[in-house]
Design a protein around this motif. Structure first.
Motif, PDB file in Angstrom:
ATOM      1  N   ASN A 174       0.820  -1.211   0.000  1.00  0.00           N
ATOM      2  CA  ASN A 174       0.000   0.000   0.000  1.00  0.00           C
ATOM      3  C   ASN A 174       0.853   1.261   0.000  1.00  0.00           C
ATOM      4  O   ASN A 174       0.501   2.275   0.583  1.00  0.00           O
ATOM      5  CB  ASN A 174      -0.977   0.001   1.197  1.00  0.00           C
ATOM      6  CG  ASN A 174      -2.116   0.996   0.977  1.00  0.00           C
ATOM      7  OD1 ASN A 174      -2.515   1.249  -0.145  1.00  0.00           O
ATOM      8  ND2 ASN A 174      -2.625   1.554   2.056  1.00  0.00           N
ATOM      9  N   THR A 175       2.007   1.177  -0.648  1.00  0.00           N
ATOM     10  CA  THR A 175       2.812   2.378  -0.883  1.00  0.00           C
ATOM     11  C   THR A 175       2.729   2.684  -2.364  1.00  0.00           C
ATOM     12  O   THR A 175       2.100   1.971  -3.131  1.00  0.00           O
ATOM     13  CB  THR A 175       4.269   2.151  -0.478  1.00  0.00           C
ATOM     14  OG1 THR A 175       4.801   1.104  -1.287  1.00  0.00           O
ATOM     15  CG2 THR A 175       4.374   1.769   0.989  1.00  0.00           C
ATOM     16  N   THR A 176       3.342   3.741  -2.800  1.00  0.00           N
ATOM     17  CA  THR A 176       3.350   4.071  -4.218  1.00  0.00           C
ATOM     18  C   THR A 176       4.772   4.078  -4.739  1.00  0.00           C
ATOM     19  O   THR A 176       5.728   4.305  -3.996  1.00  0.00           O
ATOM     20  CB  THR A 176       2.715   5.451  -4.463  1.00  0.00           C
ATOM     21  OG1 THR A 176       3.493   6.437  -3.789  1.00  0.00           O
ATOM     22  CG2 THR A 176       1.288   5.486  -3.976  1.00  0.00           C
ATOM     23  N   HIS A 177       4.891   3.821  -6.035  1.00  0.00           N
ATOM     24  CA  HIS A 177       6.210   3.838  -6.659  1.00  0.00           C
ATOM     25  C   HIS A 177       6.625   5.243  -7.081  1.00  0.00           C
ATOM     26  O   HIS A 177       7.793   5.470  -7.374  1.00  0.00           O
ATOM     27  CB  HIS A 177       6.214   2.923  -7.890  1.00  0.00           C
ATOM     28  CG  HIS A 177       5.966   1.479  -7.560  1.00  0.00           C
ATOM     29  ND1 HIS A 177       6.552   0.840  -6.500  1.00  0.00           N
ATOM     30  CD2 HIS A 177       5.192   0.540  -8.169  1.00  0.00           C
ATOM     31  CE1 HIS A 177       6.168  -0.429  -6.473  1.00  0.00           C
ATOM     32  NE2 HIS A 177       5.330  -0.625  -7.465  1.00  0.00           N
ATOM     33  N   TRP A 178       5.657   6.169  -7.125  1.00  0.00           N
ATOM     34  CA  TRP A 178       5.976   7.552  -7.479  1.00  0.00           C
ATOM     35  C   TRP A 178       6.000   8.400  -6.217  1.00  0.00           C
ATOM     36  O   TRP A 178       5.145   8.276  -5.353  1.00  0.00           O
ATOM     37  CB  TRP A 178       4.945   8.109  -8.458  1.00  0.00           C
ATOM     38  CG  TRP A 178       5.047   7.503  -9.817  1.00  0.00           C
ATOM     39  CD1 TRP A 178       4.277   6.518 -10.345  1.00  0.00           C
ATOM     40  CD2 TRP A 178       6.000   7.849 -10.832  1.00  0.00           C
ATOM     41  NE1 TRP A 178       4.683   6.221 -11.624  1.00  0.00           N
ATOM     42  CE2 TRP A 178       5.739   7.032 -11.949  1.00  0.00           C
ATOM     43  CE3 TRP A 178       7.052   8.775 -10.903  1.00  0.00           C
ATOM     44  CZ2 TRP A 178       6.489   7.097 -13.124  1.00  0.00           C
ATOM     45  CZ3 TRP A 178       7.789   8.850 -12.076  1.00  0.00           C
ATOM     46  CH2 TRP A 178       7.514   8.021 -13.165  1.00  0.00           C
ATOM     47  N   HIS A 179       7.023   9.262  -6.131  1.00  0.00           N
ATOM     48  CA  HIS A 179       7.234  10.030  -4.902  1.00  0.00           C
ATOM     49  C   HIS A 179       7.402  11.507  -5.245  1.00  0.00           C
ATOM     50  O   HIS A 179       8.150  11.857  -6.170  1.00  0.00           O
ATOM     51  CB  HIS A 179       8.470   9.512  -4.163  1.00  0.00           C
ATOM     52  CG  HIS A 179       8.442   8.023  -3.984  1.00  0.00           C
ATOM     53  ND1 HIS A 179       7.799   7.408  -2.945  1.00  0.00           N
ATOM     54  CD2 HIS A 179       8.958   7.020  -4.757  1.00  0.00           C
ATOM     55  CE1 HIS A 179       7.928   6.084  -3.061  1.00  0.00           C
ATOM     56  NE2 HIS A 179       8.625   5.835  -4.149  1.00  0.00           N
ATOM     57  N   LYS A 180       6.727  12.344  -4.489  1.00  0.00           N
ATOM     58  CA  LYS A 180       6.705  13.778  -4.776  1.00  0.00           C
ATOM     59  C   LYS A 180       7.994  14.449  -4.326  1.00  0.00           C
ATOM     60  O   LYS A 180       8.522  14.169  -3.244  1.00  0.00           O
ATOM     61  CB  LYS A 180       5.516  14.425  -4.066  1.00  0.00           C
ATOM     62  CG  LYS A 180       5.189  15.826  -4.559  1.00  0.00           C
ATOM     63  CD  LYS A 180       3.920  16.343  -3.928  1.00  0.00           C
ATOM     64  CE  LYS A 180       3.507  17.689  -4.549  1.00  0.00           C
ATOM     65  NZ  LYS A 180       4.556  18.697  -4.469  1.00  0.00           N
TER      66      LYS A 180
END
Length: 519
Positions: A174-180
């Motif tokens: 439940n994490t994302t591969h894209w990071h701000k």
């Protein structure tokens, strides 16, 4: 009889009680990379200066131990500068983490390892860098930086990477591969987490940079090869063919620097996904086998362990006939084998016996040979090695307070070395047996069917040597009739307990192994 003679005879008796060889043992027939490799987490292995952190000089001081154990290579988890304890987020691909020592310390370690005919393989973490790496820091500060193309970027308004205002690519955690990027409309791709931005292998400049790094370690530092971390994730999962082709490209470039370079890849997936990687990575870790051995010893049932192992090997050989099957029980990312068998010493010994008699080029995880315990989170499957009792142990690291491997749960090495029935001596005996046996090192695998379902039976055959291997996974003695194709095996080659054979009938004590050969 004088005291010296008595001690010699006593030591011979102790060895014969542990194992029986029908013939005089020859010199090692095993030649790496078909030999045994020992995985080391430097931080936990051996401390040379009393700061509580394992280091390169500490490892150097233990090379004679590794030679005596019978391993032919070491794989070092990351040694580069990094902000994390595990060092899988690199900030300098040409350096040594200062906690571990210096470039000169490493060169000395490699020289001393090679003097003992021990090869050196290092973890090369080139799927991603650290977000603290100067490349990434410069790329974040300046969109026109030449390092900008070393990473993968997207804009917050890009429909290909955004959905309902959120980055796509959610994984099972439940994490994302894209990071701000802070104070920016841009996001960067990091498969594992934000501190590990993925490198962009669509960039020719980045590819050349990686080749330069590889050449440096092979030529300037004289390492023998690389363990390639996250080899499946160089390109996104939807581009598997690009992944396969990249490793062919990488191998060709590394062979220009060192013709016999060894490359072993981490592709944590089922065999059908792993297989195509063998075109570029001639050695791959066999995760399936580790799981299968653990299942078999825990259930005390042979099941399809041997048949499935042969099936996978045959499939891999169809992709690359010269492939190297990097087998293991567990590694630094998994609960330790001793914990996986709930501390059962008999099961731990049986797991070792299966690993070291089945085909493959086995890896041993440091401390496995003394029965270290460990469960997730990762720090606690990477705890300090116990060389001796704490009051005597000048090499033990203290960087983490161990939860699982303490003197109340693990007998330190020094004591195990004196105990003929210890797990350590069990490993050492099996390693020597394998290293001295053409069949166990190089032999083909022929599964056999026997009536008791708790007995794993198979042939290992290579040129003039064929051995019948029998493992009784249960705790009860088993008597069985050999199948017709194995009745000629009537002489004991090796046994861990009082197994015997008589006119095609075999008796195997509980939790023991028996290896037979023909008269």
């Amino acid at each position: 009889m004088n005291k010296h003679t008595f001690l010699i005879l006593a030591s011979l008796c102790i060895f014969s009680a542990t194992a029986v060889f029908a013939q005089n043992q020859k010199n090692n027939v095993s030649q790496w990379p078909r030999g045994i490799t020992y995985e080391i987490f430097v931080q936990s292995f051996a401390d040379s200066n009393g700061d509580g952190i394992g280091d390169i000089k500490g490892m150097t001081s233990k090379l004679d131990y590794l030679k005596n154990l019978g391993v032919e290579a070491v794989w070092l988890m990351p040694i580069n500068p990094s902000p994390s304890y595990h060092k899988y987020d690199v900030t300098d691909y040409y350096g040594i983490h200062p906690d571990y020592g210096t470039i000169e310390d490493f060169k000395e370690f490699t020289r001393e390892a090679h003097k003992r005919n021990i090869k050196v393989v290092i973890d090369l973490v080139i799927n991603h860098s650290s977000s603290s790496h100067p490349w990434f820091q410069e790329a974040v500060r300046n969109e026109n930086s030449p390092y900008r193309e070393y990473y993968v970027w997207t804009h917050k308004d890009d429909p290909q990477t955004q959905k309902d205002g959120k980055p796509t690519g959610a994984d099972s955690d439940n994490t994302t591969h894209w990071h701000k990027v802070k104070d920016s409309d841009y996001l960067y791709y990091g498969y594992f987490y934000g501190g590990m931005p993925d490198l962009n292998y669509d960039s020719p400049k980045l590819r050349q940079e990686v080749f330069k790094i590889g050449r440096y370690w092979l030529t300037e530092m004289d390492v023998d090869g690389f363990r390639l971390d996250a080899a499946r994730h160089i390109f996104p999962d939807e581009r598997p063919q690009d992944n396969h082709q990249w490793w062919v490209y990488f191998r060709n470039e590394m062979q220009k620097a060192k013709k016999d370079v060894y490359l072993v890849g981490e592709v944590w997936a089922p065999a059908d996904i792993v297989g195509p990687y063998l075109k570029g990575l001639p050695a791959l870790f066999n995760f399936d086998m580790g799981y299968a051995i653990t299942k078999a010893v825990n259930e005390e049932q042979a099941g399809d362990l041997v048949k499935n192992h042969k099936k996978i090997r045959d499939f891999y050989a169809s992709v690359n006939p010269d492939y190297i099957d990097a087998t293991f029980l567990t590694n630094h990312d998994q609960n330790r084998i001793m914990s996986a068998v709930n501390g059962d010493m008999k099961k731990a010994k049986m797991a070792a016996a299966l690993l070291l008699t089945l085909p493959g080029s086995p890896y041993l995880y440091y401390g496995e040979e003394i029965g270290m315990n460990g469960k997730k989170p990762d720090e606690y499957i990477r705890e300090p090695f116990l060389w001796d009792m704490k009051t005597k142990d000048k090499s033990r690291t203290t960087w983490v307070q161990p939860n699982y491997s303490t003197e109340s749960t693990v007998v330190p090495l020094a004591a195990q070395q004196k105990d003929k029935n210890s797990l350590f001596n069990h490993y050492k005996t099996l390693v020597k047996l394998r290293n001295n046996s053409p069949a166990l090192t190089y032999g083909e695998l022929v599964p056999l069917n026997v009536a008791p379902k708790n007995v794993s039976a198979f042939l290992r055959q290579h040129q003039d040597q064929t051995l019948l291997v029998l493992h009784n996974l249960s705790k009860e003695e088993v008597t069985l009739d050999l199948p017709q194709e194995a009745t000629q095996f009537n002489r004991v080659h090796f046994k861990t307990k009082g197994g015997k054979v008589n006119k095609g009938t075999v008796t195997i004590p509980g939790s023991s192994s028996l290896i037979l050969e023909k008269n």
